[in-house]
Write a protein that holds these residues in place. Structure first.
Motif, PDB file in Angstrom:
ATOM      1  N   LEU A  71       0.823  -1.208   0.000  1.00  0.00           N
ATOM      2  CA  LEU A  71       0.000   0.000   0.000  1.00  0.00           C
ATOM      3  C   LEU A  71       0.859   1.262   0.000  1.00  0.00           C
ATOM      4  N   TYR A  72       1.897   1.267   0.813  1.00  0.00           N
ATOM      5  CA  TYR A  72       2.776   2.438   0.841  1.00  0.00           C
ATOM      6  C   TYR A  72       3.458   2.664  -0.499  1.00  0.00           C
ATOM      7  N   GLU A  73       3.809   1.576  -1.182  1.00  0.00           N
ATOM      8  CA  GLU A  73       4.399   1.714  -2.521  1.00  0.00           C
ATOM      9  C   GLU A  73       3.391   2.325  -3.489  1.00  0.00           C
ATOM     10  N   LYS A  74       2.147   1.867  -3.427  1.00  0.00           N
ATOM     11  CA  LYS A  74       1.098   2.427  -4.286  1.00  0.00           C
ATOM     12  C   LYS A  74       0.853   3.900  -3.952  1.00  0.00           C
ATOM     13  N   ILE A  75       0.839   4.214  -2.669  1.00  0.00           N
ATOM     14  CA  ILE A  75       0.615   5.599  -2.253  1.00  0.00           C
ATOM     15  C   ILE A  75       1.745   6.492  -2.745  1.00  0.00           C
ATOM     16  N   GLU A  76       2.974   6.015  -2.666  1.00  0.00           N
ATOM     17  CA  GLU A  76       4.109   6.797  -3.168  1.00  0.00           C
ATOM     18  C   GLU A  76       3.980   7.030  -4.668  1.00  0.00           C
ATOM     19  N   SER A  77       3.556   6.012  -5.388  1.00  0.00           N
ATOM     20  CA  SER A  77       3.331   6.158  -6.828  1.00  0.00           C
ATOM     21  C   SER A  77       2.224   7.177  -7.100  1.00  0.00           C
ATOM     22  N   LEU A  78       1.170   7.135  -6.302  1.00  0.00           N
ATOM     23  CA  LEU A  78       0.091   8.111  -6.449  1.00  0.00           C
ATOM     24  C   LEU A  78       0.582   9.526  -6.178  1.00  0.00           C
ATOM     25  N   ARG A  79       1.421   9.677  -5.174  1.00  0.00           N
ATOM     26  CA  ARG A  79       1.966  11.012  -4.854  1.00  0.00           C
ATOM     27  C   ARG A  79       2.813  11.545  -6.015  1.00  0.00           C
ATOM     28  N   THR A  80       3.565  10.658  -6.652  1.00  0.00           N
ATOM     29  CA  THR A  80       4.379  11.067  -7.797  1.00  0.00           C
ATOM     30  C   THR A  80       3.477  11.527  -8.939  1.00  0.00           C
ATOM     31  N   LYS A  81       2.425  10.776  -9.206  1.00  0.00           N
ATOM     32  CA  LYS A  81       1.489  11.143 -10.269  1.00  0.00           C
ATOM     33  C   LYS A  81       0.751  12.436  -9.909  1.00  0.00           C
ATOM     34  N   GLN A  82       0.478  12.595  -8.640  1.00  0.00           N
ATOM     35  CA  GLN A  82      -0.180  13.810  -8.171  1.00  0.00           C
ATOM     36  C   GLN A  82       0.725  15.029  -8.402  1.00  0.00           C
ATOM     37  N   GLN A  83       1.999  14.873  -8.104  1.00  0.00           N
ATOM     38  CA  GLN A  83       2.950  15.959  -8.329  1.00  0.00           C
ATOM     39  C   GLN A  83       3.036  16.296  -9.815  1.00  0.00           C
ATOM     40  N   HIS A  84       3.021  15.273 -10.653  1.00  0.00           N
ATOM     41  CA  HIS A  84       3.054  15.489 -12.101  1.00  0.00           C
ATOM     42  C   HIS A  84       1.829  16.296 -12.545  1.00  0.00           C
ATOM     43  N   LEU A  85       0.674  15.969 -11.983  1.00  0.00           N
ATOM     44  CA  LEU A  85      -0.538  16.710 -12.323  1.00  0.00           C
ATOM     45  C   LEU A  85      -0.440  18.158 -11.842  1.00  0.00           C
ATOM     46  N   HIS A  86       0.121  18.372 -10.669  1.00  0.00           N
ATOM     47  CA  HIS A  86       0.330  19.746 -10.185  1.00  0.00           C
ATOM     48  C   HIS A  86       1.196  20.529 -11.174  1.00  0.00           C
ATOM     49  N   GLU A  87       2.238  19.893 -11.680  1.00  0.00           N
ATOM     50  CA  GLU A  87       3.113  20.552 -12.661  1.00  0.00           C
ATOM     51  C   GLU A  87       2.347  20.889 -13.935  1.00  0.00           C
ATOM     52  N   LYS A  88       1.498  19.966 -14.378  1.00  0.00           N
ATOM     53  CA  LYS A  88       0.689  20.222 -15.576  1.00  0.00           C
ATOM     54  C   LYS A  88      -0.287  21.377 -15.326  1.00  0.00           C
ATOM     55  N   LEU A  89      -0.857  21.443 -14.134  1.00  0.00           N
ATOM     56  CA  LEU A  89      -1.762  22.544 -13.815  1.00  0.00           C
ATOM     57  C   LEU A  89      -1.015  23.875 -13.772  1.00  0.00           C
TER      58      LEU A  89
END
Length: 95
Positions: free
Chosen positions: A40-58
Motif C-alpha cells: 500500500l505504501y508503494e502504491k501511495i508513493e506512486s500516487l503522490r508522484t502522479k499527483q505531483q506530475h498533475l500539479h506541474e501540468k496545472l
C-alpha cells in the motif's frame, strides 16, 4: 471568469478531493498487515508522484496563453485520468 479559469478550478477541486481519498487510503494502510502495508505504501508513493506530475501540468496550464491552453489541457486530462485510474486500481487491489 473565463473557461480556462473555470477548468482550473474544477481540476483543483478534483485534485483536492482525490488528495483526501489518498489520505484515507494511507490511514487504512497503517492498519493493514505488514506485507500489505508495504504494498500500500508503494502504491501511495506512486500516487503522490502522479499527483505531483498533475500539479506541474496545472502550473503549465496556469501560465499558458489563451491560444495554447487547449493544448496544455489535453496533457492535464491525461495526467488526471492516469492518477484517477491508478487510485482506483490501488483501492480495488486492497479491498
Amino acid at each position: 471568469m473565463g473557461i480556462k479559469e473555470a477548468y482550473q478550478e474544477k481540476m483543483n477541486a478534483n485534485l483536492h478531493e482525490l488528495q483526501a481519498k489518498i489520505d484515507l487510503l494511507k490511514a487504512n494502510a497503517e492498519q493493514a498487515e505488514a506485507a500489505q502495508k508495504v504494498k500500500l505504501y508503494e502504491k501511495i508513493e506512486s500516487l503522490r508522484t502522479k499527483q505531483q506530475h498533475l500539479h506541474e501540468k496545472l502550473d503549465e496550464l496556469r501560465s499558458a496563453s489563451e491560444g495554447a491552453w487547449e493544448e496544455v489541457k489535453a496533457g492535464v486530462e491525461l495526467s488526471w485520468q492516469d492518477l484517477k485510474d491508478s487510485f482506483e486500481r490501488a483501492v480495488d487491489k486492497f479491498k
